[in-house]
Design a protein around this motif. Sequence first.
Motif, PDB file in Angstrom:
ATOM      1  N   LEU A   1     -39.216 -47.370 -33.906  1.00 42.64           N
ATOM      2  CA  LEU A   1     -38.045 -47.303 -33.040  1.00 42.64           C
ATOM      3  C   LEU A   1     -38.230 -48.095 -31.754  1.00 42.64           C
ATOM      4  CD1 LEU A   1     -37.244 -43.468 -33.293  1.00 42.64           C
ATOM      5  CD2 LEU A   1     -36.145 -45.332 -34.537  1.00 42.64           C
ATOM      6  N   GLY A   2     -39.479 -48.397 -31.421  1.00 48.67           N
ATOM      7  CA  GLY A   2     -39.756 -49.025 -30.134  1.00 48.67           C
ATOM      8  C   GLY A   2     -39.734 -48.037 -28.990  1.00 48.67           C
ATOM      9  N   ALA A   3     -39.909 -46.755 -29.293  1.00 48.86           N
ATOM     10  CA  ALA A   3     -39.842 -45.700 -28.280  1.00 48.86           C
ATOM     11  C   ALA A   3     -41.177 -45.535 -27.566  1.00 48.86           C
ATOM     12  CB  ALA A   3     -39.439 -44.380 -28.932  1.00 48.86           C
ATOM     13  N   VAL A   4     -41.122 -44.978 -26.378  1.00 46.88           N
ATOM     14  CA  VAL A   4     -42.329 -44.631 -25.632  1.00 46.88           C
ATOM     15  C   VAL A   4     -43.019 -43.467 -26.323  1.00 46.88           C
ATOM     16  CG1 VAL A   4     -43.187 -43.682 -23.456  1.00 46.88           C
ATOM     17  CG2 VAL A   4     -41.414 -45.444 -23.437  1.00 46.88           C
ATOM     18  N   VAL A   5     -44.329 -43.540 -26.474  1.00 45.05           N
ATOM     19  CA  VAL A   5     -45.112 -42.466 -27.083  1.00 45.05           C
ATOM     20  C   VAL A   5     -46.104 -41.930 -26.058  1.00 45.05           C
ATOM     21  CG1 VAL A   5     -46.694 -41.800 -28.925  1.00 45.05           C
ATOM     22  CG2 VAL A   5     -44.921 -43.505 -29.362  1.00 45.05           C
ATOM     23  N   ILE A   6     -46.105 -40.627 -25.861  1.00 41.33           N
ATOM     24  CA  ILE A   6     -47.085 -39.977 -24.991  1.00 41.33           C
ATOM     25  C   ILE A   6     -47.931 -39.060 -25.861  1.00 41.33           C
ATOM     26  CG2 ILE A   6     -47.446 -38.477 -23.020  1.00 41.33           C
ATOM     27  CD1 ILE A   6     -44.893 -39.520 -21.834  1.00 41.33           C
ATOM     28  N   PRO A   7     -49.238 -39.299 -25.941  1.00 41.63           N
ATOM     29  CA  PRO A   7     -50.082 -38.515 -26.854  1.00 41.63           C
ATOM     30  C   PRO A   7     -50.268 -37.086 -26.374  1.00 41.63           C
ATOM     31  CG  PRO A   7     -51.424 -39.999 -25.535  1.00 41.63           C
ATOM     32  CD  PRO A   7     -50.002 -40.340 -25.228  1.00 41.63           C
ATOM     33  N   ALA A   8     -50.200 -36.165 -27.334  1.00 39.64           N
ATOM     34  CA  ALA A   8     -50.431 -34.753 -27.053  1.00 39.64           C
ATOM     35  C   ALA A   8     -51.883 -34.403 -27.347  1.00 39.64           C
ATOM     36  CB  ALA A   8     -49.502 -33.889 -27.904  1.00 39.64           C
ATOM     37  N   ASP A   9     -52.354 -33.347 -26.735  1.00 40.13           N
ATOM     38  CA  ASP A   9     -53.726 -32.876 -26.940  1.00 40.13           C
ATOM     39  C   ASP A   9     -53.859 -32.343 -28.362  1.00 40.13           C
ATOM     40  OD1 ASP A   9     -56.194 -31.577 -26.898  1.00 40.13           O
ATOM     41  OD2 ASP A   9     -55.977 -31.006 -24.794  1.00 40.13           O
ATOM     42  N   PRO A  10     -54.690 -32.946 -29.217  1.00 38.25           N
ATOM     43  CA  PRO A  10     -54.783 -32.500 -30.610  1.00 38.25           C
ATOM     44  C   PRO A  10     -55.517 -31.180 -30.784  1.00 38.25           C
ATOM     45  CG  PRO A  10     -56.357 -34.258 -30.208  1.00 38.25           C
ATOM     46  CD  PRO A  10     -55.533 -34.133 -28.956  1.00 38.25           C
ATOM     47  N   GLU A  11     -56.121 -30.662 -29.710  1.00 37.68           N
ATOM     48  CA  GLU A  11     -56.877 -29.414 -29.817  1.00 37.68           C
ATOM     49  C   GLU A  11     -56.089 -28.211 -29.308  1.00 37.68           C
ATOM     50  OE1 GLU A  11     -60.736 -29.694 -28.121  1.00 37.68           O
ATOM     51  OE2 GLU A  11     -61.387 -31.306 -29.441  1.00 37.68           O
ATOM     52  N   VAL A  12     -54.776 -28.365 -29.176  1.00 38.73           N
ATOM     53  CA  VAL A  12     -53.916 -27.264 -28.741  1.00 38.73           C
ATOM     54  C   VAL A  12     -52.671 -27.265 -29.614  1.00 38.73           C
ATOM     55  CG1 VAL A  12     -52.885 -26.098 -26.757  1.00 38.73           C
ATOM     56  CG2 VAL A  12     -54.690 -27.801 -26.388  1.00 38.73           C
ATOM     57  N   ALA A  13     -52.248 -26.078 -30.063  1.00 35.79           N
ATOM     58  CA  ALA A  13     -51.087 -25.999 -30.952  1.00 35.79           C
ATOM     59  C   ALA A  13     -50.213 -24.813 -30.577  1.00 35.79           C
ATOM     60  CB  ALA A  13     -51.539 -25.881 -32.412  1.00 35.79           C
ATOM     61  N   GLY A  14     -48.979 -24.838 -31.088  1.00 35.24           N
ATOM     62  CA  GLY A  14     -48.063 -23.704 -30.937  1.00 35.24           C
ATOM     63  C   GLY A  14     -47.725 -23.405 -29.494  1.00 35.24           C
ATOM     64  N   PRO A  15     -47.458 -22.145 -29.163  1.00 37.98           N
ATOM     65  CA  PRO A  15     -47.057 -21.795 -27.794  1.00 37.98           C
ATOM     66  C   PRO A  15     -48.187 -21.948 -26.776  1.00 37.98           C
ATOM     67  CG  PRO A  15     -47.322 -19.823 -29.137  1.00 37.98           C
ATOM     68  CD  PRO A  15     -47.423 -20.985 -30.076  1.00 37.98           C
ATOM     69  N   TRP A  16     -49.409 -22.212 -27.244  1.00 36.13           N
ATOM     70  CA  TRP A  16     -50.539 -22.441 -26.332  1.00 36.13           C
ATOM     71  C   TRP A  16     -50.416 -23.783 -25.595  1.00 36.13           C
ATOM     72  CZ3 TRP A  16     -54.383 -18.527 -26.947  1.00 36.13           C
ATOM     73  CH2 TRP A  16     -54.239 -17.732 -28.088  1.00 36.13           C
ATOM     74  N   THR A  17     -49.421 -24.588 -25.937  1.00 36.01           N
ATOM     75  CA  THR A  17     -49.325 -25.963 -25.433  1.00 36.01           C
ATOM     76  C   THR A  17     -48.595 -26.092 -24.103  1.00 36.01           C
ATOM     77  OG1 THR A  17     -47.310 -26.285 -26.756  1.00 36.01           O
ATOM     78  CG2 THR A  17     -49.407 -26.936 -27.766  1.00 36.01           C
ATOM     79  N   ALA A  18     -48.433 -25.015 -23.364  1.00 34.77           N
ATOM     80  CA  ALA A  18     -47.626 -25.052 -22.143  1.00 34.77           C
ATOM     81  C   ALA A  18     -48.093 -26.115 -21.166  1.00 34.77           C
ATOM     82  CB  ALA A  18     -47.637 -23.679 -21.471  1.00 34.77           C
ATOM     83  N   LEU A  19     -49.401 -26.261 -20.987  1.00 40.36           N
ATOM     84  CA  LEU A  19     -49.927 -27.195 -19.992  1.00 40.36           C
ATOM     85  C   LEU A  19     -50.398 -28.503 -20.616  1.00 40.36           C
ATOM     86  CD1 LEU A  19     -51.807 -24.650 -17.713  1.00 40.36           C
ATOM     87  CD2 LEU A  19     -49.608 -25.764 -17.294  1.00 40.36           C
ATOM     88  N   THR A  20     -49.932 -28.799 -21.826  1.00 40.84           N
ATOM     89  CA  THR A  20     -50.173 -30.084 -22.463  1.00 40.84           C
ATOM     90  C   THR A  20     -48.946 -30.973 -22.283  1.00 40.84           C
ATOM     91  OG1 THR A  20     -49.253 -29.572 -24.651  1.00 40.84           O
ATOM     92  CG2 THR A  20     -51.520 -28.840 -24.211  1.00 40.84           C
TER      93      THR A  20
END
Length: 523
Positions: free
Chosen positions: A187-206
């Motif tokens: 798409l040519g969209a901006v990609v911001i990588p997420a922390d791969p060691e955090v999942a689900g609702p634990w991702t608040a500060l990612t």
Amino acid sequence: MSDLLAGPADVAAGLAVHGADAVDRSARAALVAHDVPARLAAKDPTLWGSGAEAAARTRLGWLDTHCRGRDLLPQLAELTAELGDLDHVVLTGDADLTLAAEVIAGCLGRPLTVLDTADPGPVRAALADRPARTVLVLAARHGLDRTADAHLRVWRAAWDDSGPEAARHVVVVTEPGSPLEALADELGAVVIPADPEVAGPWTALTAFGLVPAALAGAAVTELLDEAAALAGALDRNRDNPGLALGAAVAGAAEQGRATVALVPDGTGLDGLHHWAAAVLAAATGGRVLPVAAEAPDAPGATGPAVLTVGLGGALGAGVGPGVAADVAVNGPLGAHFLTWEYAAAVAAAALRVDPFAEPAVGADEPAAGDDEPPSSVEGAIEVYAPDGAPADLAGALRWLCAGLGEDEHLTVSAYLDRRADAAVAGLRPLLARITGRPVTLGWGARRPGSTDARGRHLLITGAVTDDLPVPGRPYTFAELQAARAAGDRRALAGRERPVLRLHLTERAAGVAQLLDTAGRTRT
């Protein structure tokens, strides 16, 4: 709660937990005896048993993701400047990844539109609100489900579907190497990588929580600062708010108080209790039932089998929380996020539960809908009662409520528009009063644990008068929404859970009729 404030508390970085030791001192002592605070702070994956060890090795990044989150800040500042006049932020993606961003924006007073449903109503409303000034944030660990795919397609159609201008409107948050990252590149969209060691609702500060909130204007740097200030307390045996809170939750559950009613205390951070409920539900695997209650005196918020927890902002001079509770948690938002995540992990360790097990969910694949005739039609409500239940509305509700066992609860899942149909949330306290048992209410995909929880289920669907086609797909938004509801109903039936479905043929009238009938129902 004034008595709580007069007693001892665990305090760190401006966040205080009052009343935890009064709930159960033995649970905390056992956790300290097993060196849980230090082991958890050191990311020991063995805390939850051998069955959880493999997942824990890759899912404990939430303990220090606030440190890595600082690396995002320059990119976020640059992106915000580049987007310029795109000031209408719309977020869609995995339901368990969008809640924290919505809470951050809400608590900090910033506008953020979250599309976590296929109901055409909120989609049309978002499309009508400055589409030329909209940035769509797609948040998913791997790829888009059909609902998020539909959102992307309808927005691309609104932006004429192609070209650099359309790409400018899309920001993708996903794990490195995911199918969604590949789609973003196309798409040519901006990609911001997420922390791969955090999942689900634990991702608040990612990135999942920070990126949408920051684009909406929230001061996310402060959240990271607040979490970092608290992090130094996580290996302590005393003055460790997360340890105190987790021990209280686990200790209460072991004593038979497995329902945790989470209540805003009037000091700010309204909405945080919904996120806290999601974290506890994800971590405790059904051993604890979190209930996001509306008010201190709401039915189901107190009782001998309930641990009542008040949540709010920092307490200033002369300011006191407005809720009677067993435990009070007060402090800055960033510290709240880390405290609740830590507490959920501690509670899971004490209860010997795998906090990182993936929940079972229903399907959202469009398919033939439920075509059985209704058991009865009353006013604006079609009743689809299961075998053995009364066919009429009042009788079916009475049957649903009266059949709850001593250790069961009632889950209400509303596949409606949570803004336009918000009044249906009033059903939760009414049913809690009728049953004398815990009652939870979730909107569509936001219903933690509903497809495998003990107890009985009420599914509410609604007629669509102004459907919306999904560009490039042979189905509509309403068909997607119906497919999700039908998939969840079938999943529950496959687990032999009693399910009552009510379909509102006219939504406003149906909601009013349902609330009136529930208000007059007695078991």
